[in-house]
Motif scaffolding. Structure first.
Motif, PDB file in Angstrom:
ATOM      1  N   GLU A  99      -2.643   0.591 -33.752  1.00 11.00           N
ATOM      2  CA  GLU A  99      -2.567   1.603 -34.802  1.00 11.00           C
ATOM      3  C   GLU A  99      -2.367   2.968 -34.161  1.00 11.00           C
ATOM      4  N   ILE A 126      -7.728  -9.607 -27.179  1.00  8.06           N
ATOM      5  CA  ILE A 126      -8.396  -9.517 -28.482  1.00  8.06           C
ATOM      6  C   ILE A 126      -9.907  -9.352 -28.345  1.00  8.06           C
ATOM      7  N   LYS A 163     -10.350  -6.321 -30.689  1.00 13.56           N
ATOM      8  CA  LYS A 163      -9.228  -5.712 -31.379  1.00 13.56           C
ATOM      9  C   LYS A 163      -8.797  -6.584 -32.552  1.00 13.56           C
ATOM     10  N   GLN A 164      -8.218  -5.946 -33.541  1.00 15.09           N
ATOM     11  CA  GLN A 164      -7.718  -6.675 -34.703  1.00 15.09           C
ATOM     12  C   GLN A 164      -6.416  -7.379 -34.363  1.00 15.09           C
ATOM     13  N   ASN A 171      -4.956  -9.178 -41.099  1.00 13.06           N
ATOM     14  CA  ASN A 171      -5.960  -8.238 -40.595  1.00 13.06           C
ATOM     15  C   ASN A 171      -7.229  -8.995 -40.202  1.00 13.06           C
ATOM     16  N   CYS A 172      -7.210  -9.602 -39.014  1.00 12.43           N
ATOM     17  CA  CYS A 172      -8.309 -10.457 -38.576  1.00 12.43           C
ATOM     18  C   CYS A 172      -9.155  -9.778 -37.496  1.00 12.43           C
ATOM     19  N   THR A 173     -10.446 -10.078 -37.527  1.00 16.39           N
ATOM     20  CA  THR A 173     -11.382  -9.625 -36.502  1.00 16.39           C
ATOM     21  C   THR A 173     -12.222 -10.820 -36.083  1.00 16.39           C
ATOM     22  N   PHE A 203     -13.981 -15.801 -37.466  1.00 16.73           N
ATOM     23  CA  PHE A 203     -13.246 -14.567 -37.676  1.00 16.73           C
ATOM     24  C   PHE A 203     -13.262 -14.190 -39.152  1.00 16.73           C
ATOM     25  N   THR A 204     -12.985 -12.923 -39.409  1.00 18.12           N
ATOM     26  CA  THR A 204     -12.873 -12.422 -40.774  1.00 18.12           C
ATOM     27  C   THR A 204     -11.458 -11.939 -40.995  1.00 18.12           C
ATOM     28  N   ALA A 205     -10.855 -12.383 -42.088  1.00 17.21           N
ATOM     29  CA  ALA A 205      -9.514 -11.932 -42.475  1.00 17.21           C
ATOM     30  C   ALA A 205      -9.666 -10.984 -43.655  1.00 17.21           C
ATOM     31  N   SER A 206      -9.521  -9.697 -43.401  1.00 10.40           N
ATOM     32  CA  SER A 206      -9.738  -8.669 -44.420  1.00 10.40           C
ATOM     33  C   SER A 206      -8.416  -8.247 -45.054  1.00 10.40           C
ATOM     34  N   ASN A 240      -5.385  -5.788 -46.016  1.00 11.12           N
ATOM     35  CA  ASN A 240      -4.746  -4.603 -45.450  1.00 11.12           C
ATOM     36  C   ASN A 240      -5.001  -3.404 -46.349  1.00 11.12           C
TER      37      ASN A 240
END
Length: 205
Positions: free
Chosen positions: A36, A99, A119-120, A140-142, A166-169, A171
């Protein structure tokens, strides 16, 4: 007659396409690091994440009813993405360094520290079907640190696996995931793992 502002998005006759009736398997898992700069998101080139054993996605969100007239008068449902678990034969070194933030020294030693900053990343994969595999991308994964384990070797070898939570949030634009369908063009389908798919035309709501 109102002009169609999005000629690429003309309605298709879905009945002319053969859709999958069942879903099974998981393969072709890739990850793409996110950078980013000045609020602009850029996806790196997808990197293979081999050894897929299983991948599950649990929806995140809330269902909130509003009661009136002695009943659920209105129900709102929020989409906060997914909580995912990826069981894999082994976590690749590239994923650990790019990551998870582990350090790889010049003498080949991998170091995990408390100061590492994950990192995402975007995550791409496919589930097979009776007609054609469906390809997916989470934007958008963490990831959390993976679990690890192994067992003593007996008469037969049972390889150990790692589980990556992981979490997929969503965008910033609200997009969580995109998937191919029976109507996806060959051009898009065949190039799915060369770069993270971003549509050239997106209609406004």
């Amino acid at each position: 007659m109102k002009e169609n502002k999005y000629p690429m998005l003309m309605p298709l006759n879905i009945q002319t396409f053969a859709e999958n009736k069942v879903r099974y398997g998981v393969k072709n898992v890739h990850f793409a690091p996110i950078t980013e700069t000045g609020g602009v998101i850029t996806f790196g080139t997808p990197i293979k994440f081999p050894g897929a054993v299983s991948l599950t996605l649990e929806p995140l969100g809330e269902t909130t009813p509003f009661y009136a007239d002695d009943s659920a008068y209105y129900v709102s449902v929020s989409n906060n993405g997914y909580e995912g678990t990826y069981e894999v034969a082994e976590i690749p070194l590239e994923f650990r360094t790019k990551i998870l933030g582990d350090d790889l020294s010049e003498d080949g030693i991998l170091t995990e520290t408390t100061t590492a900053k994950p990192k995402q990343f975007a995550m791409m994969f496919e589930f097979d079907g009776d007609v054609k595999a469906t390809r997916h991308v989470l934007y958008n994964c963490t990831a959390a640190r993976p679990s690890q384990g192994s067992e003593t070797k007996g008469e037969s070898i049972e390889p150990g696996t790692s589980e990556l939570s992981f979490t997929a949030s969503p965008n910033a634009d609200g997009v969580v995931k995109r998937s191919t369908t029976a109507t996806t063009t060959d051009e898009i389908y065949n190039a799915w793992y060369t770069k993270v798919f971003e549509p050239t035309v997106v209609p406004t709501p």
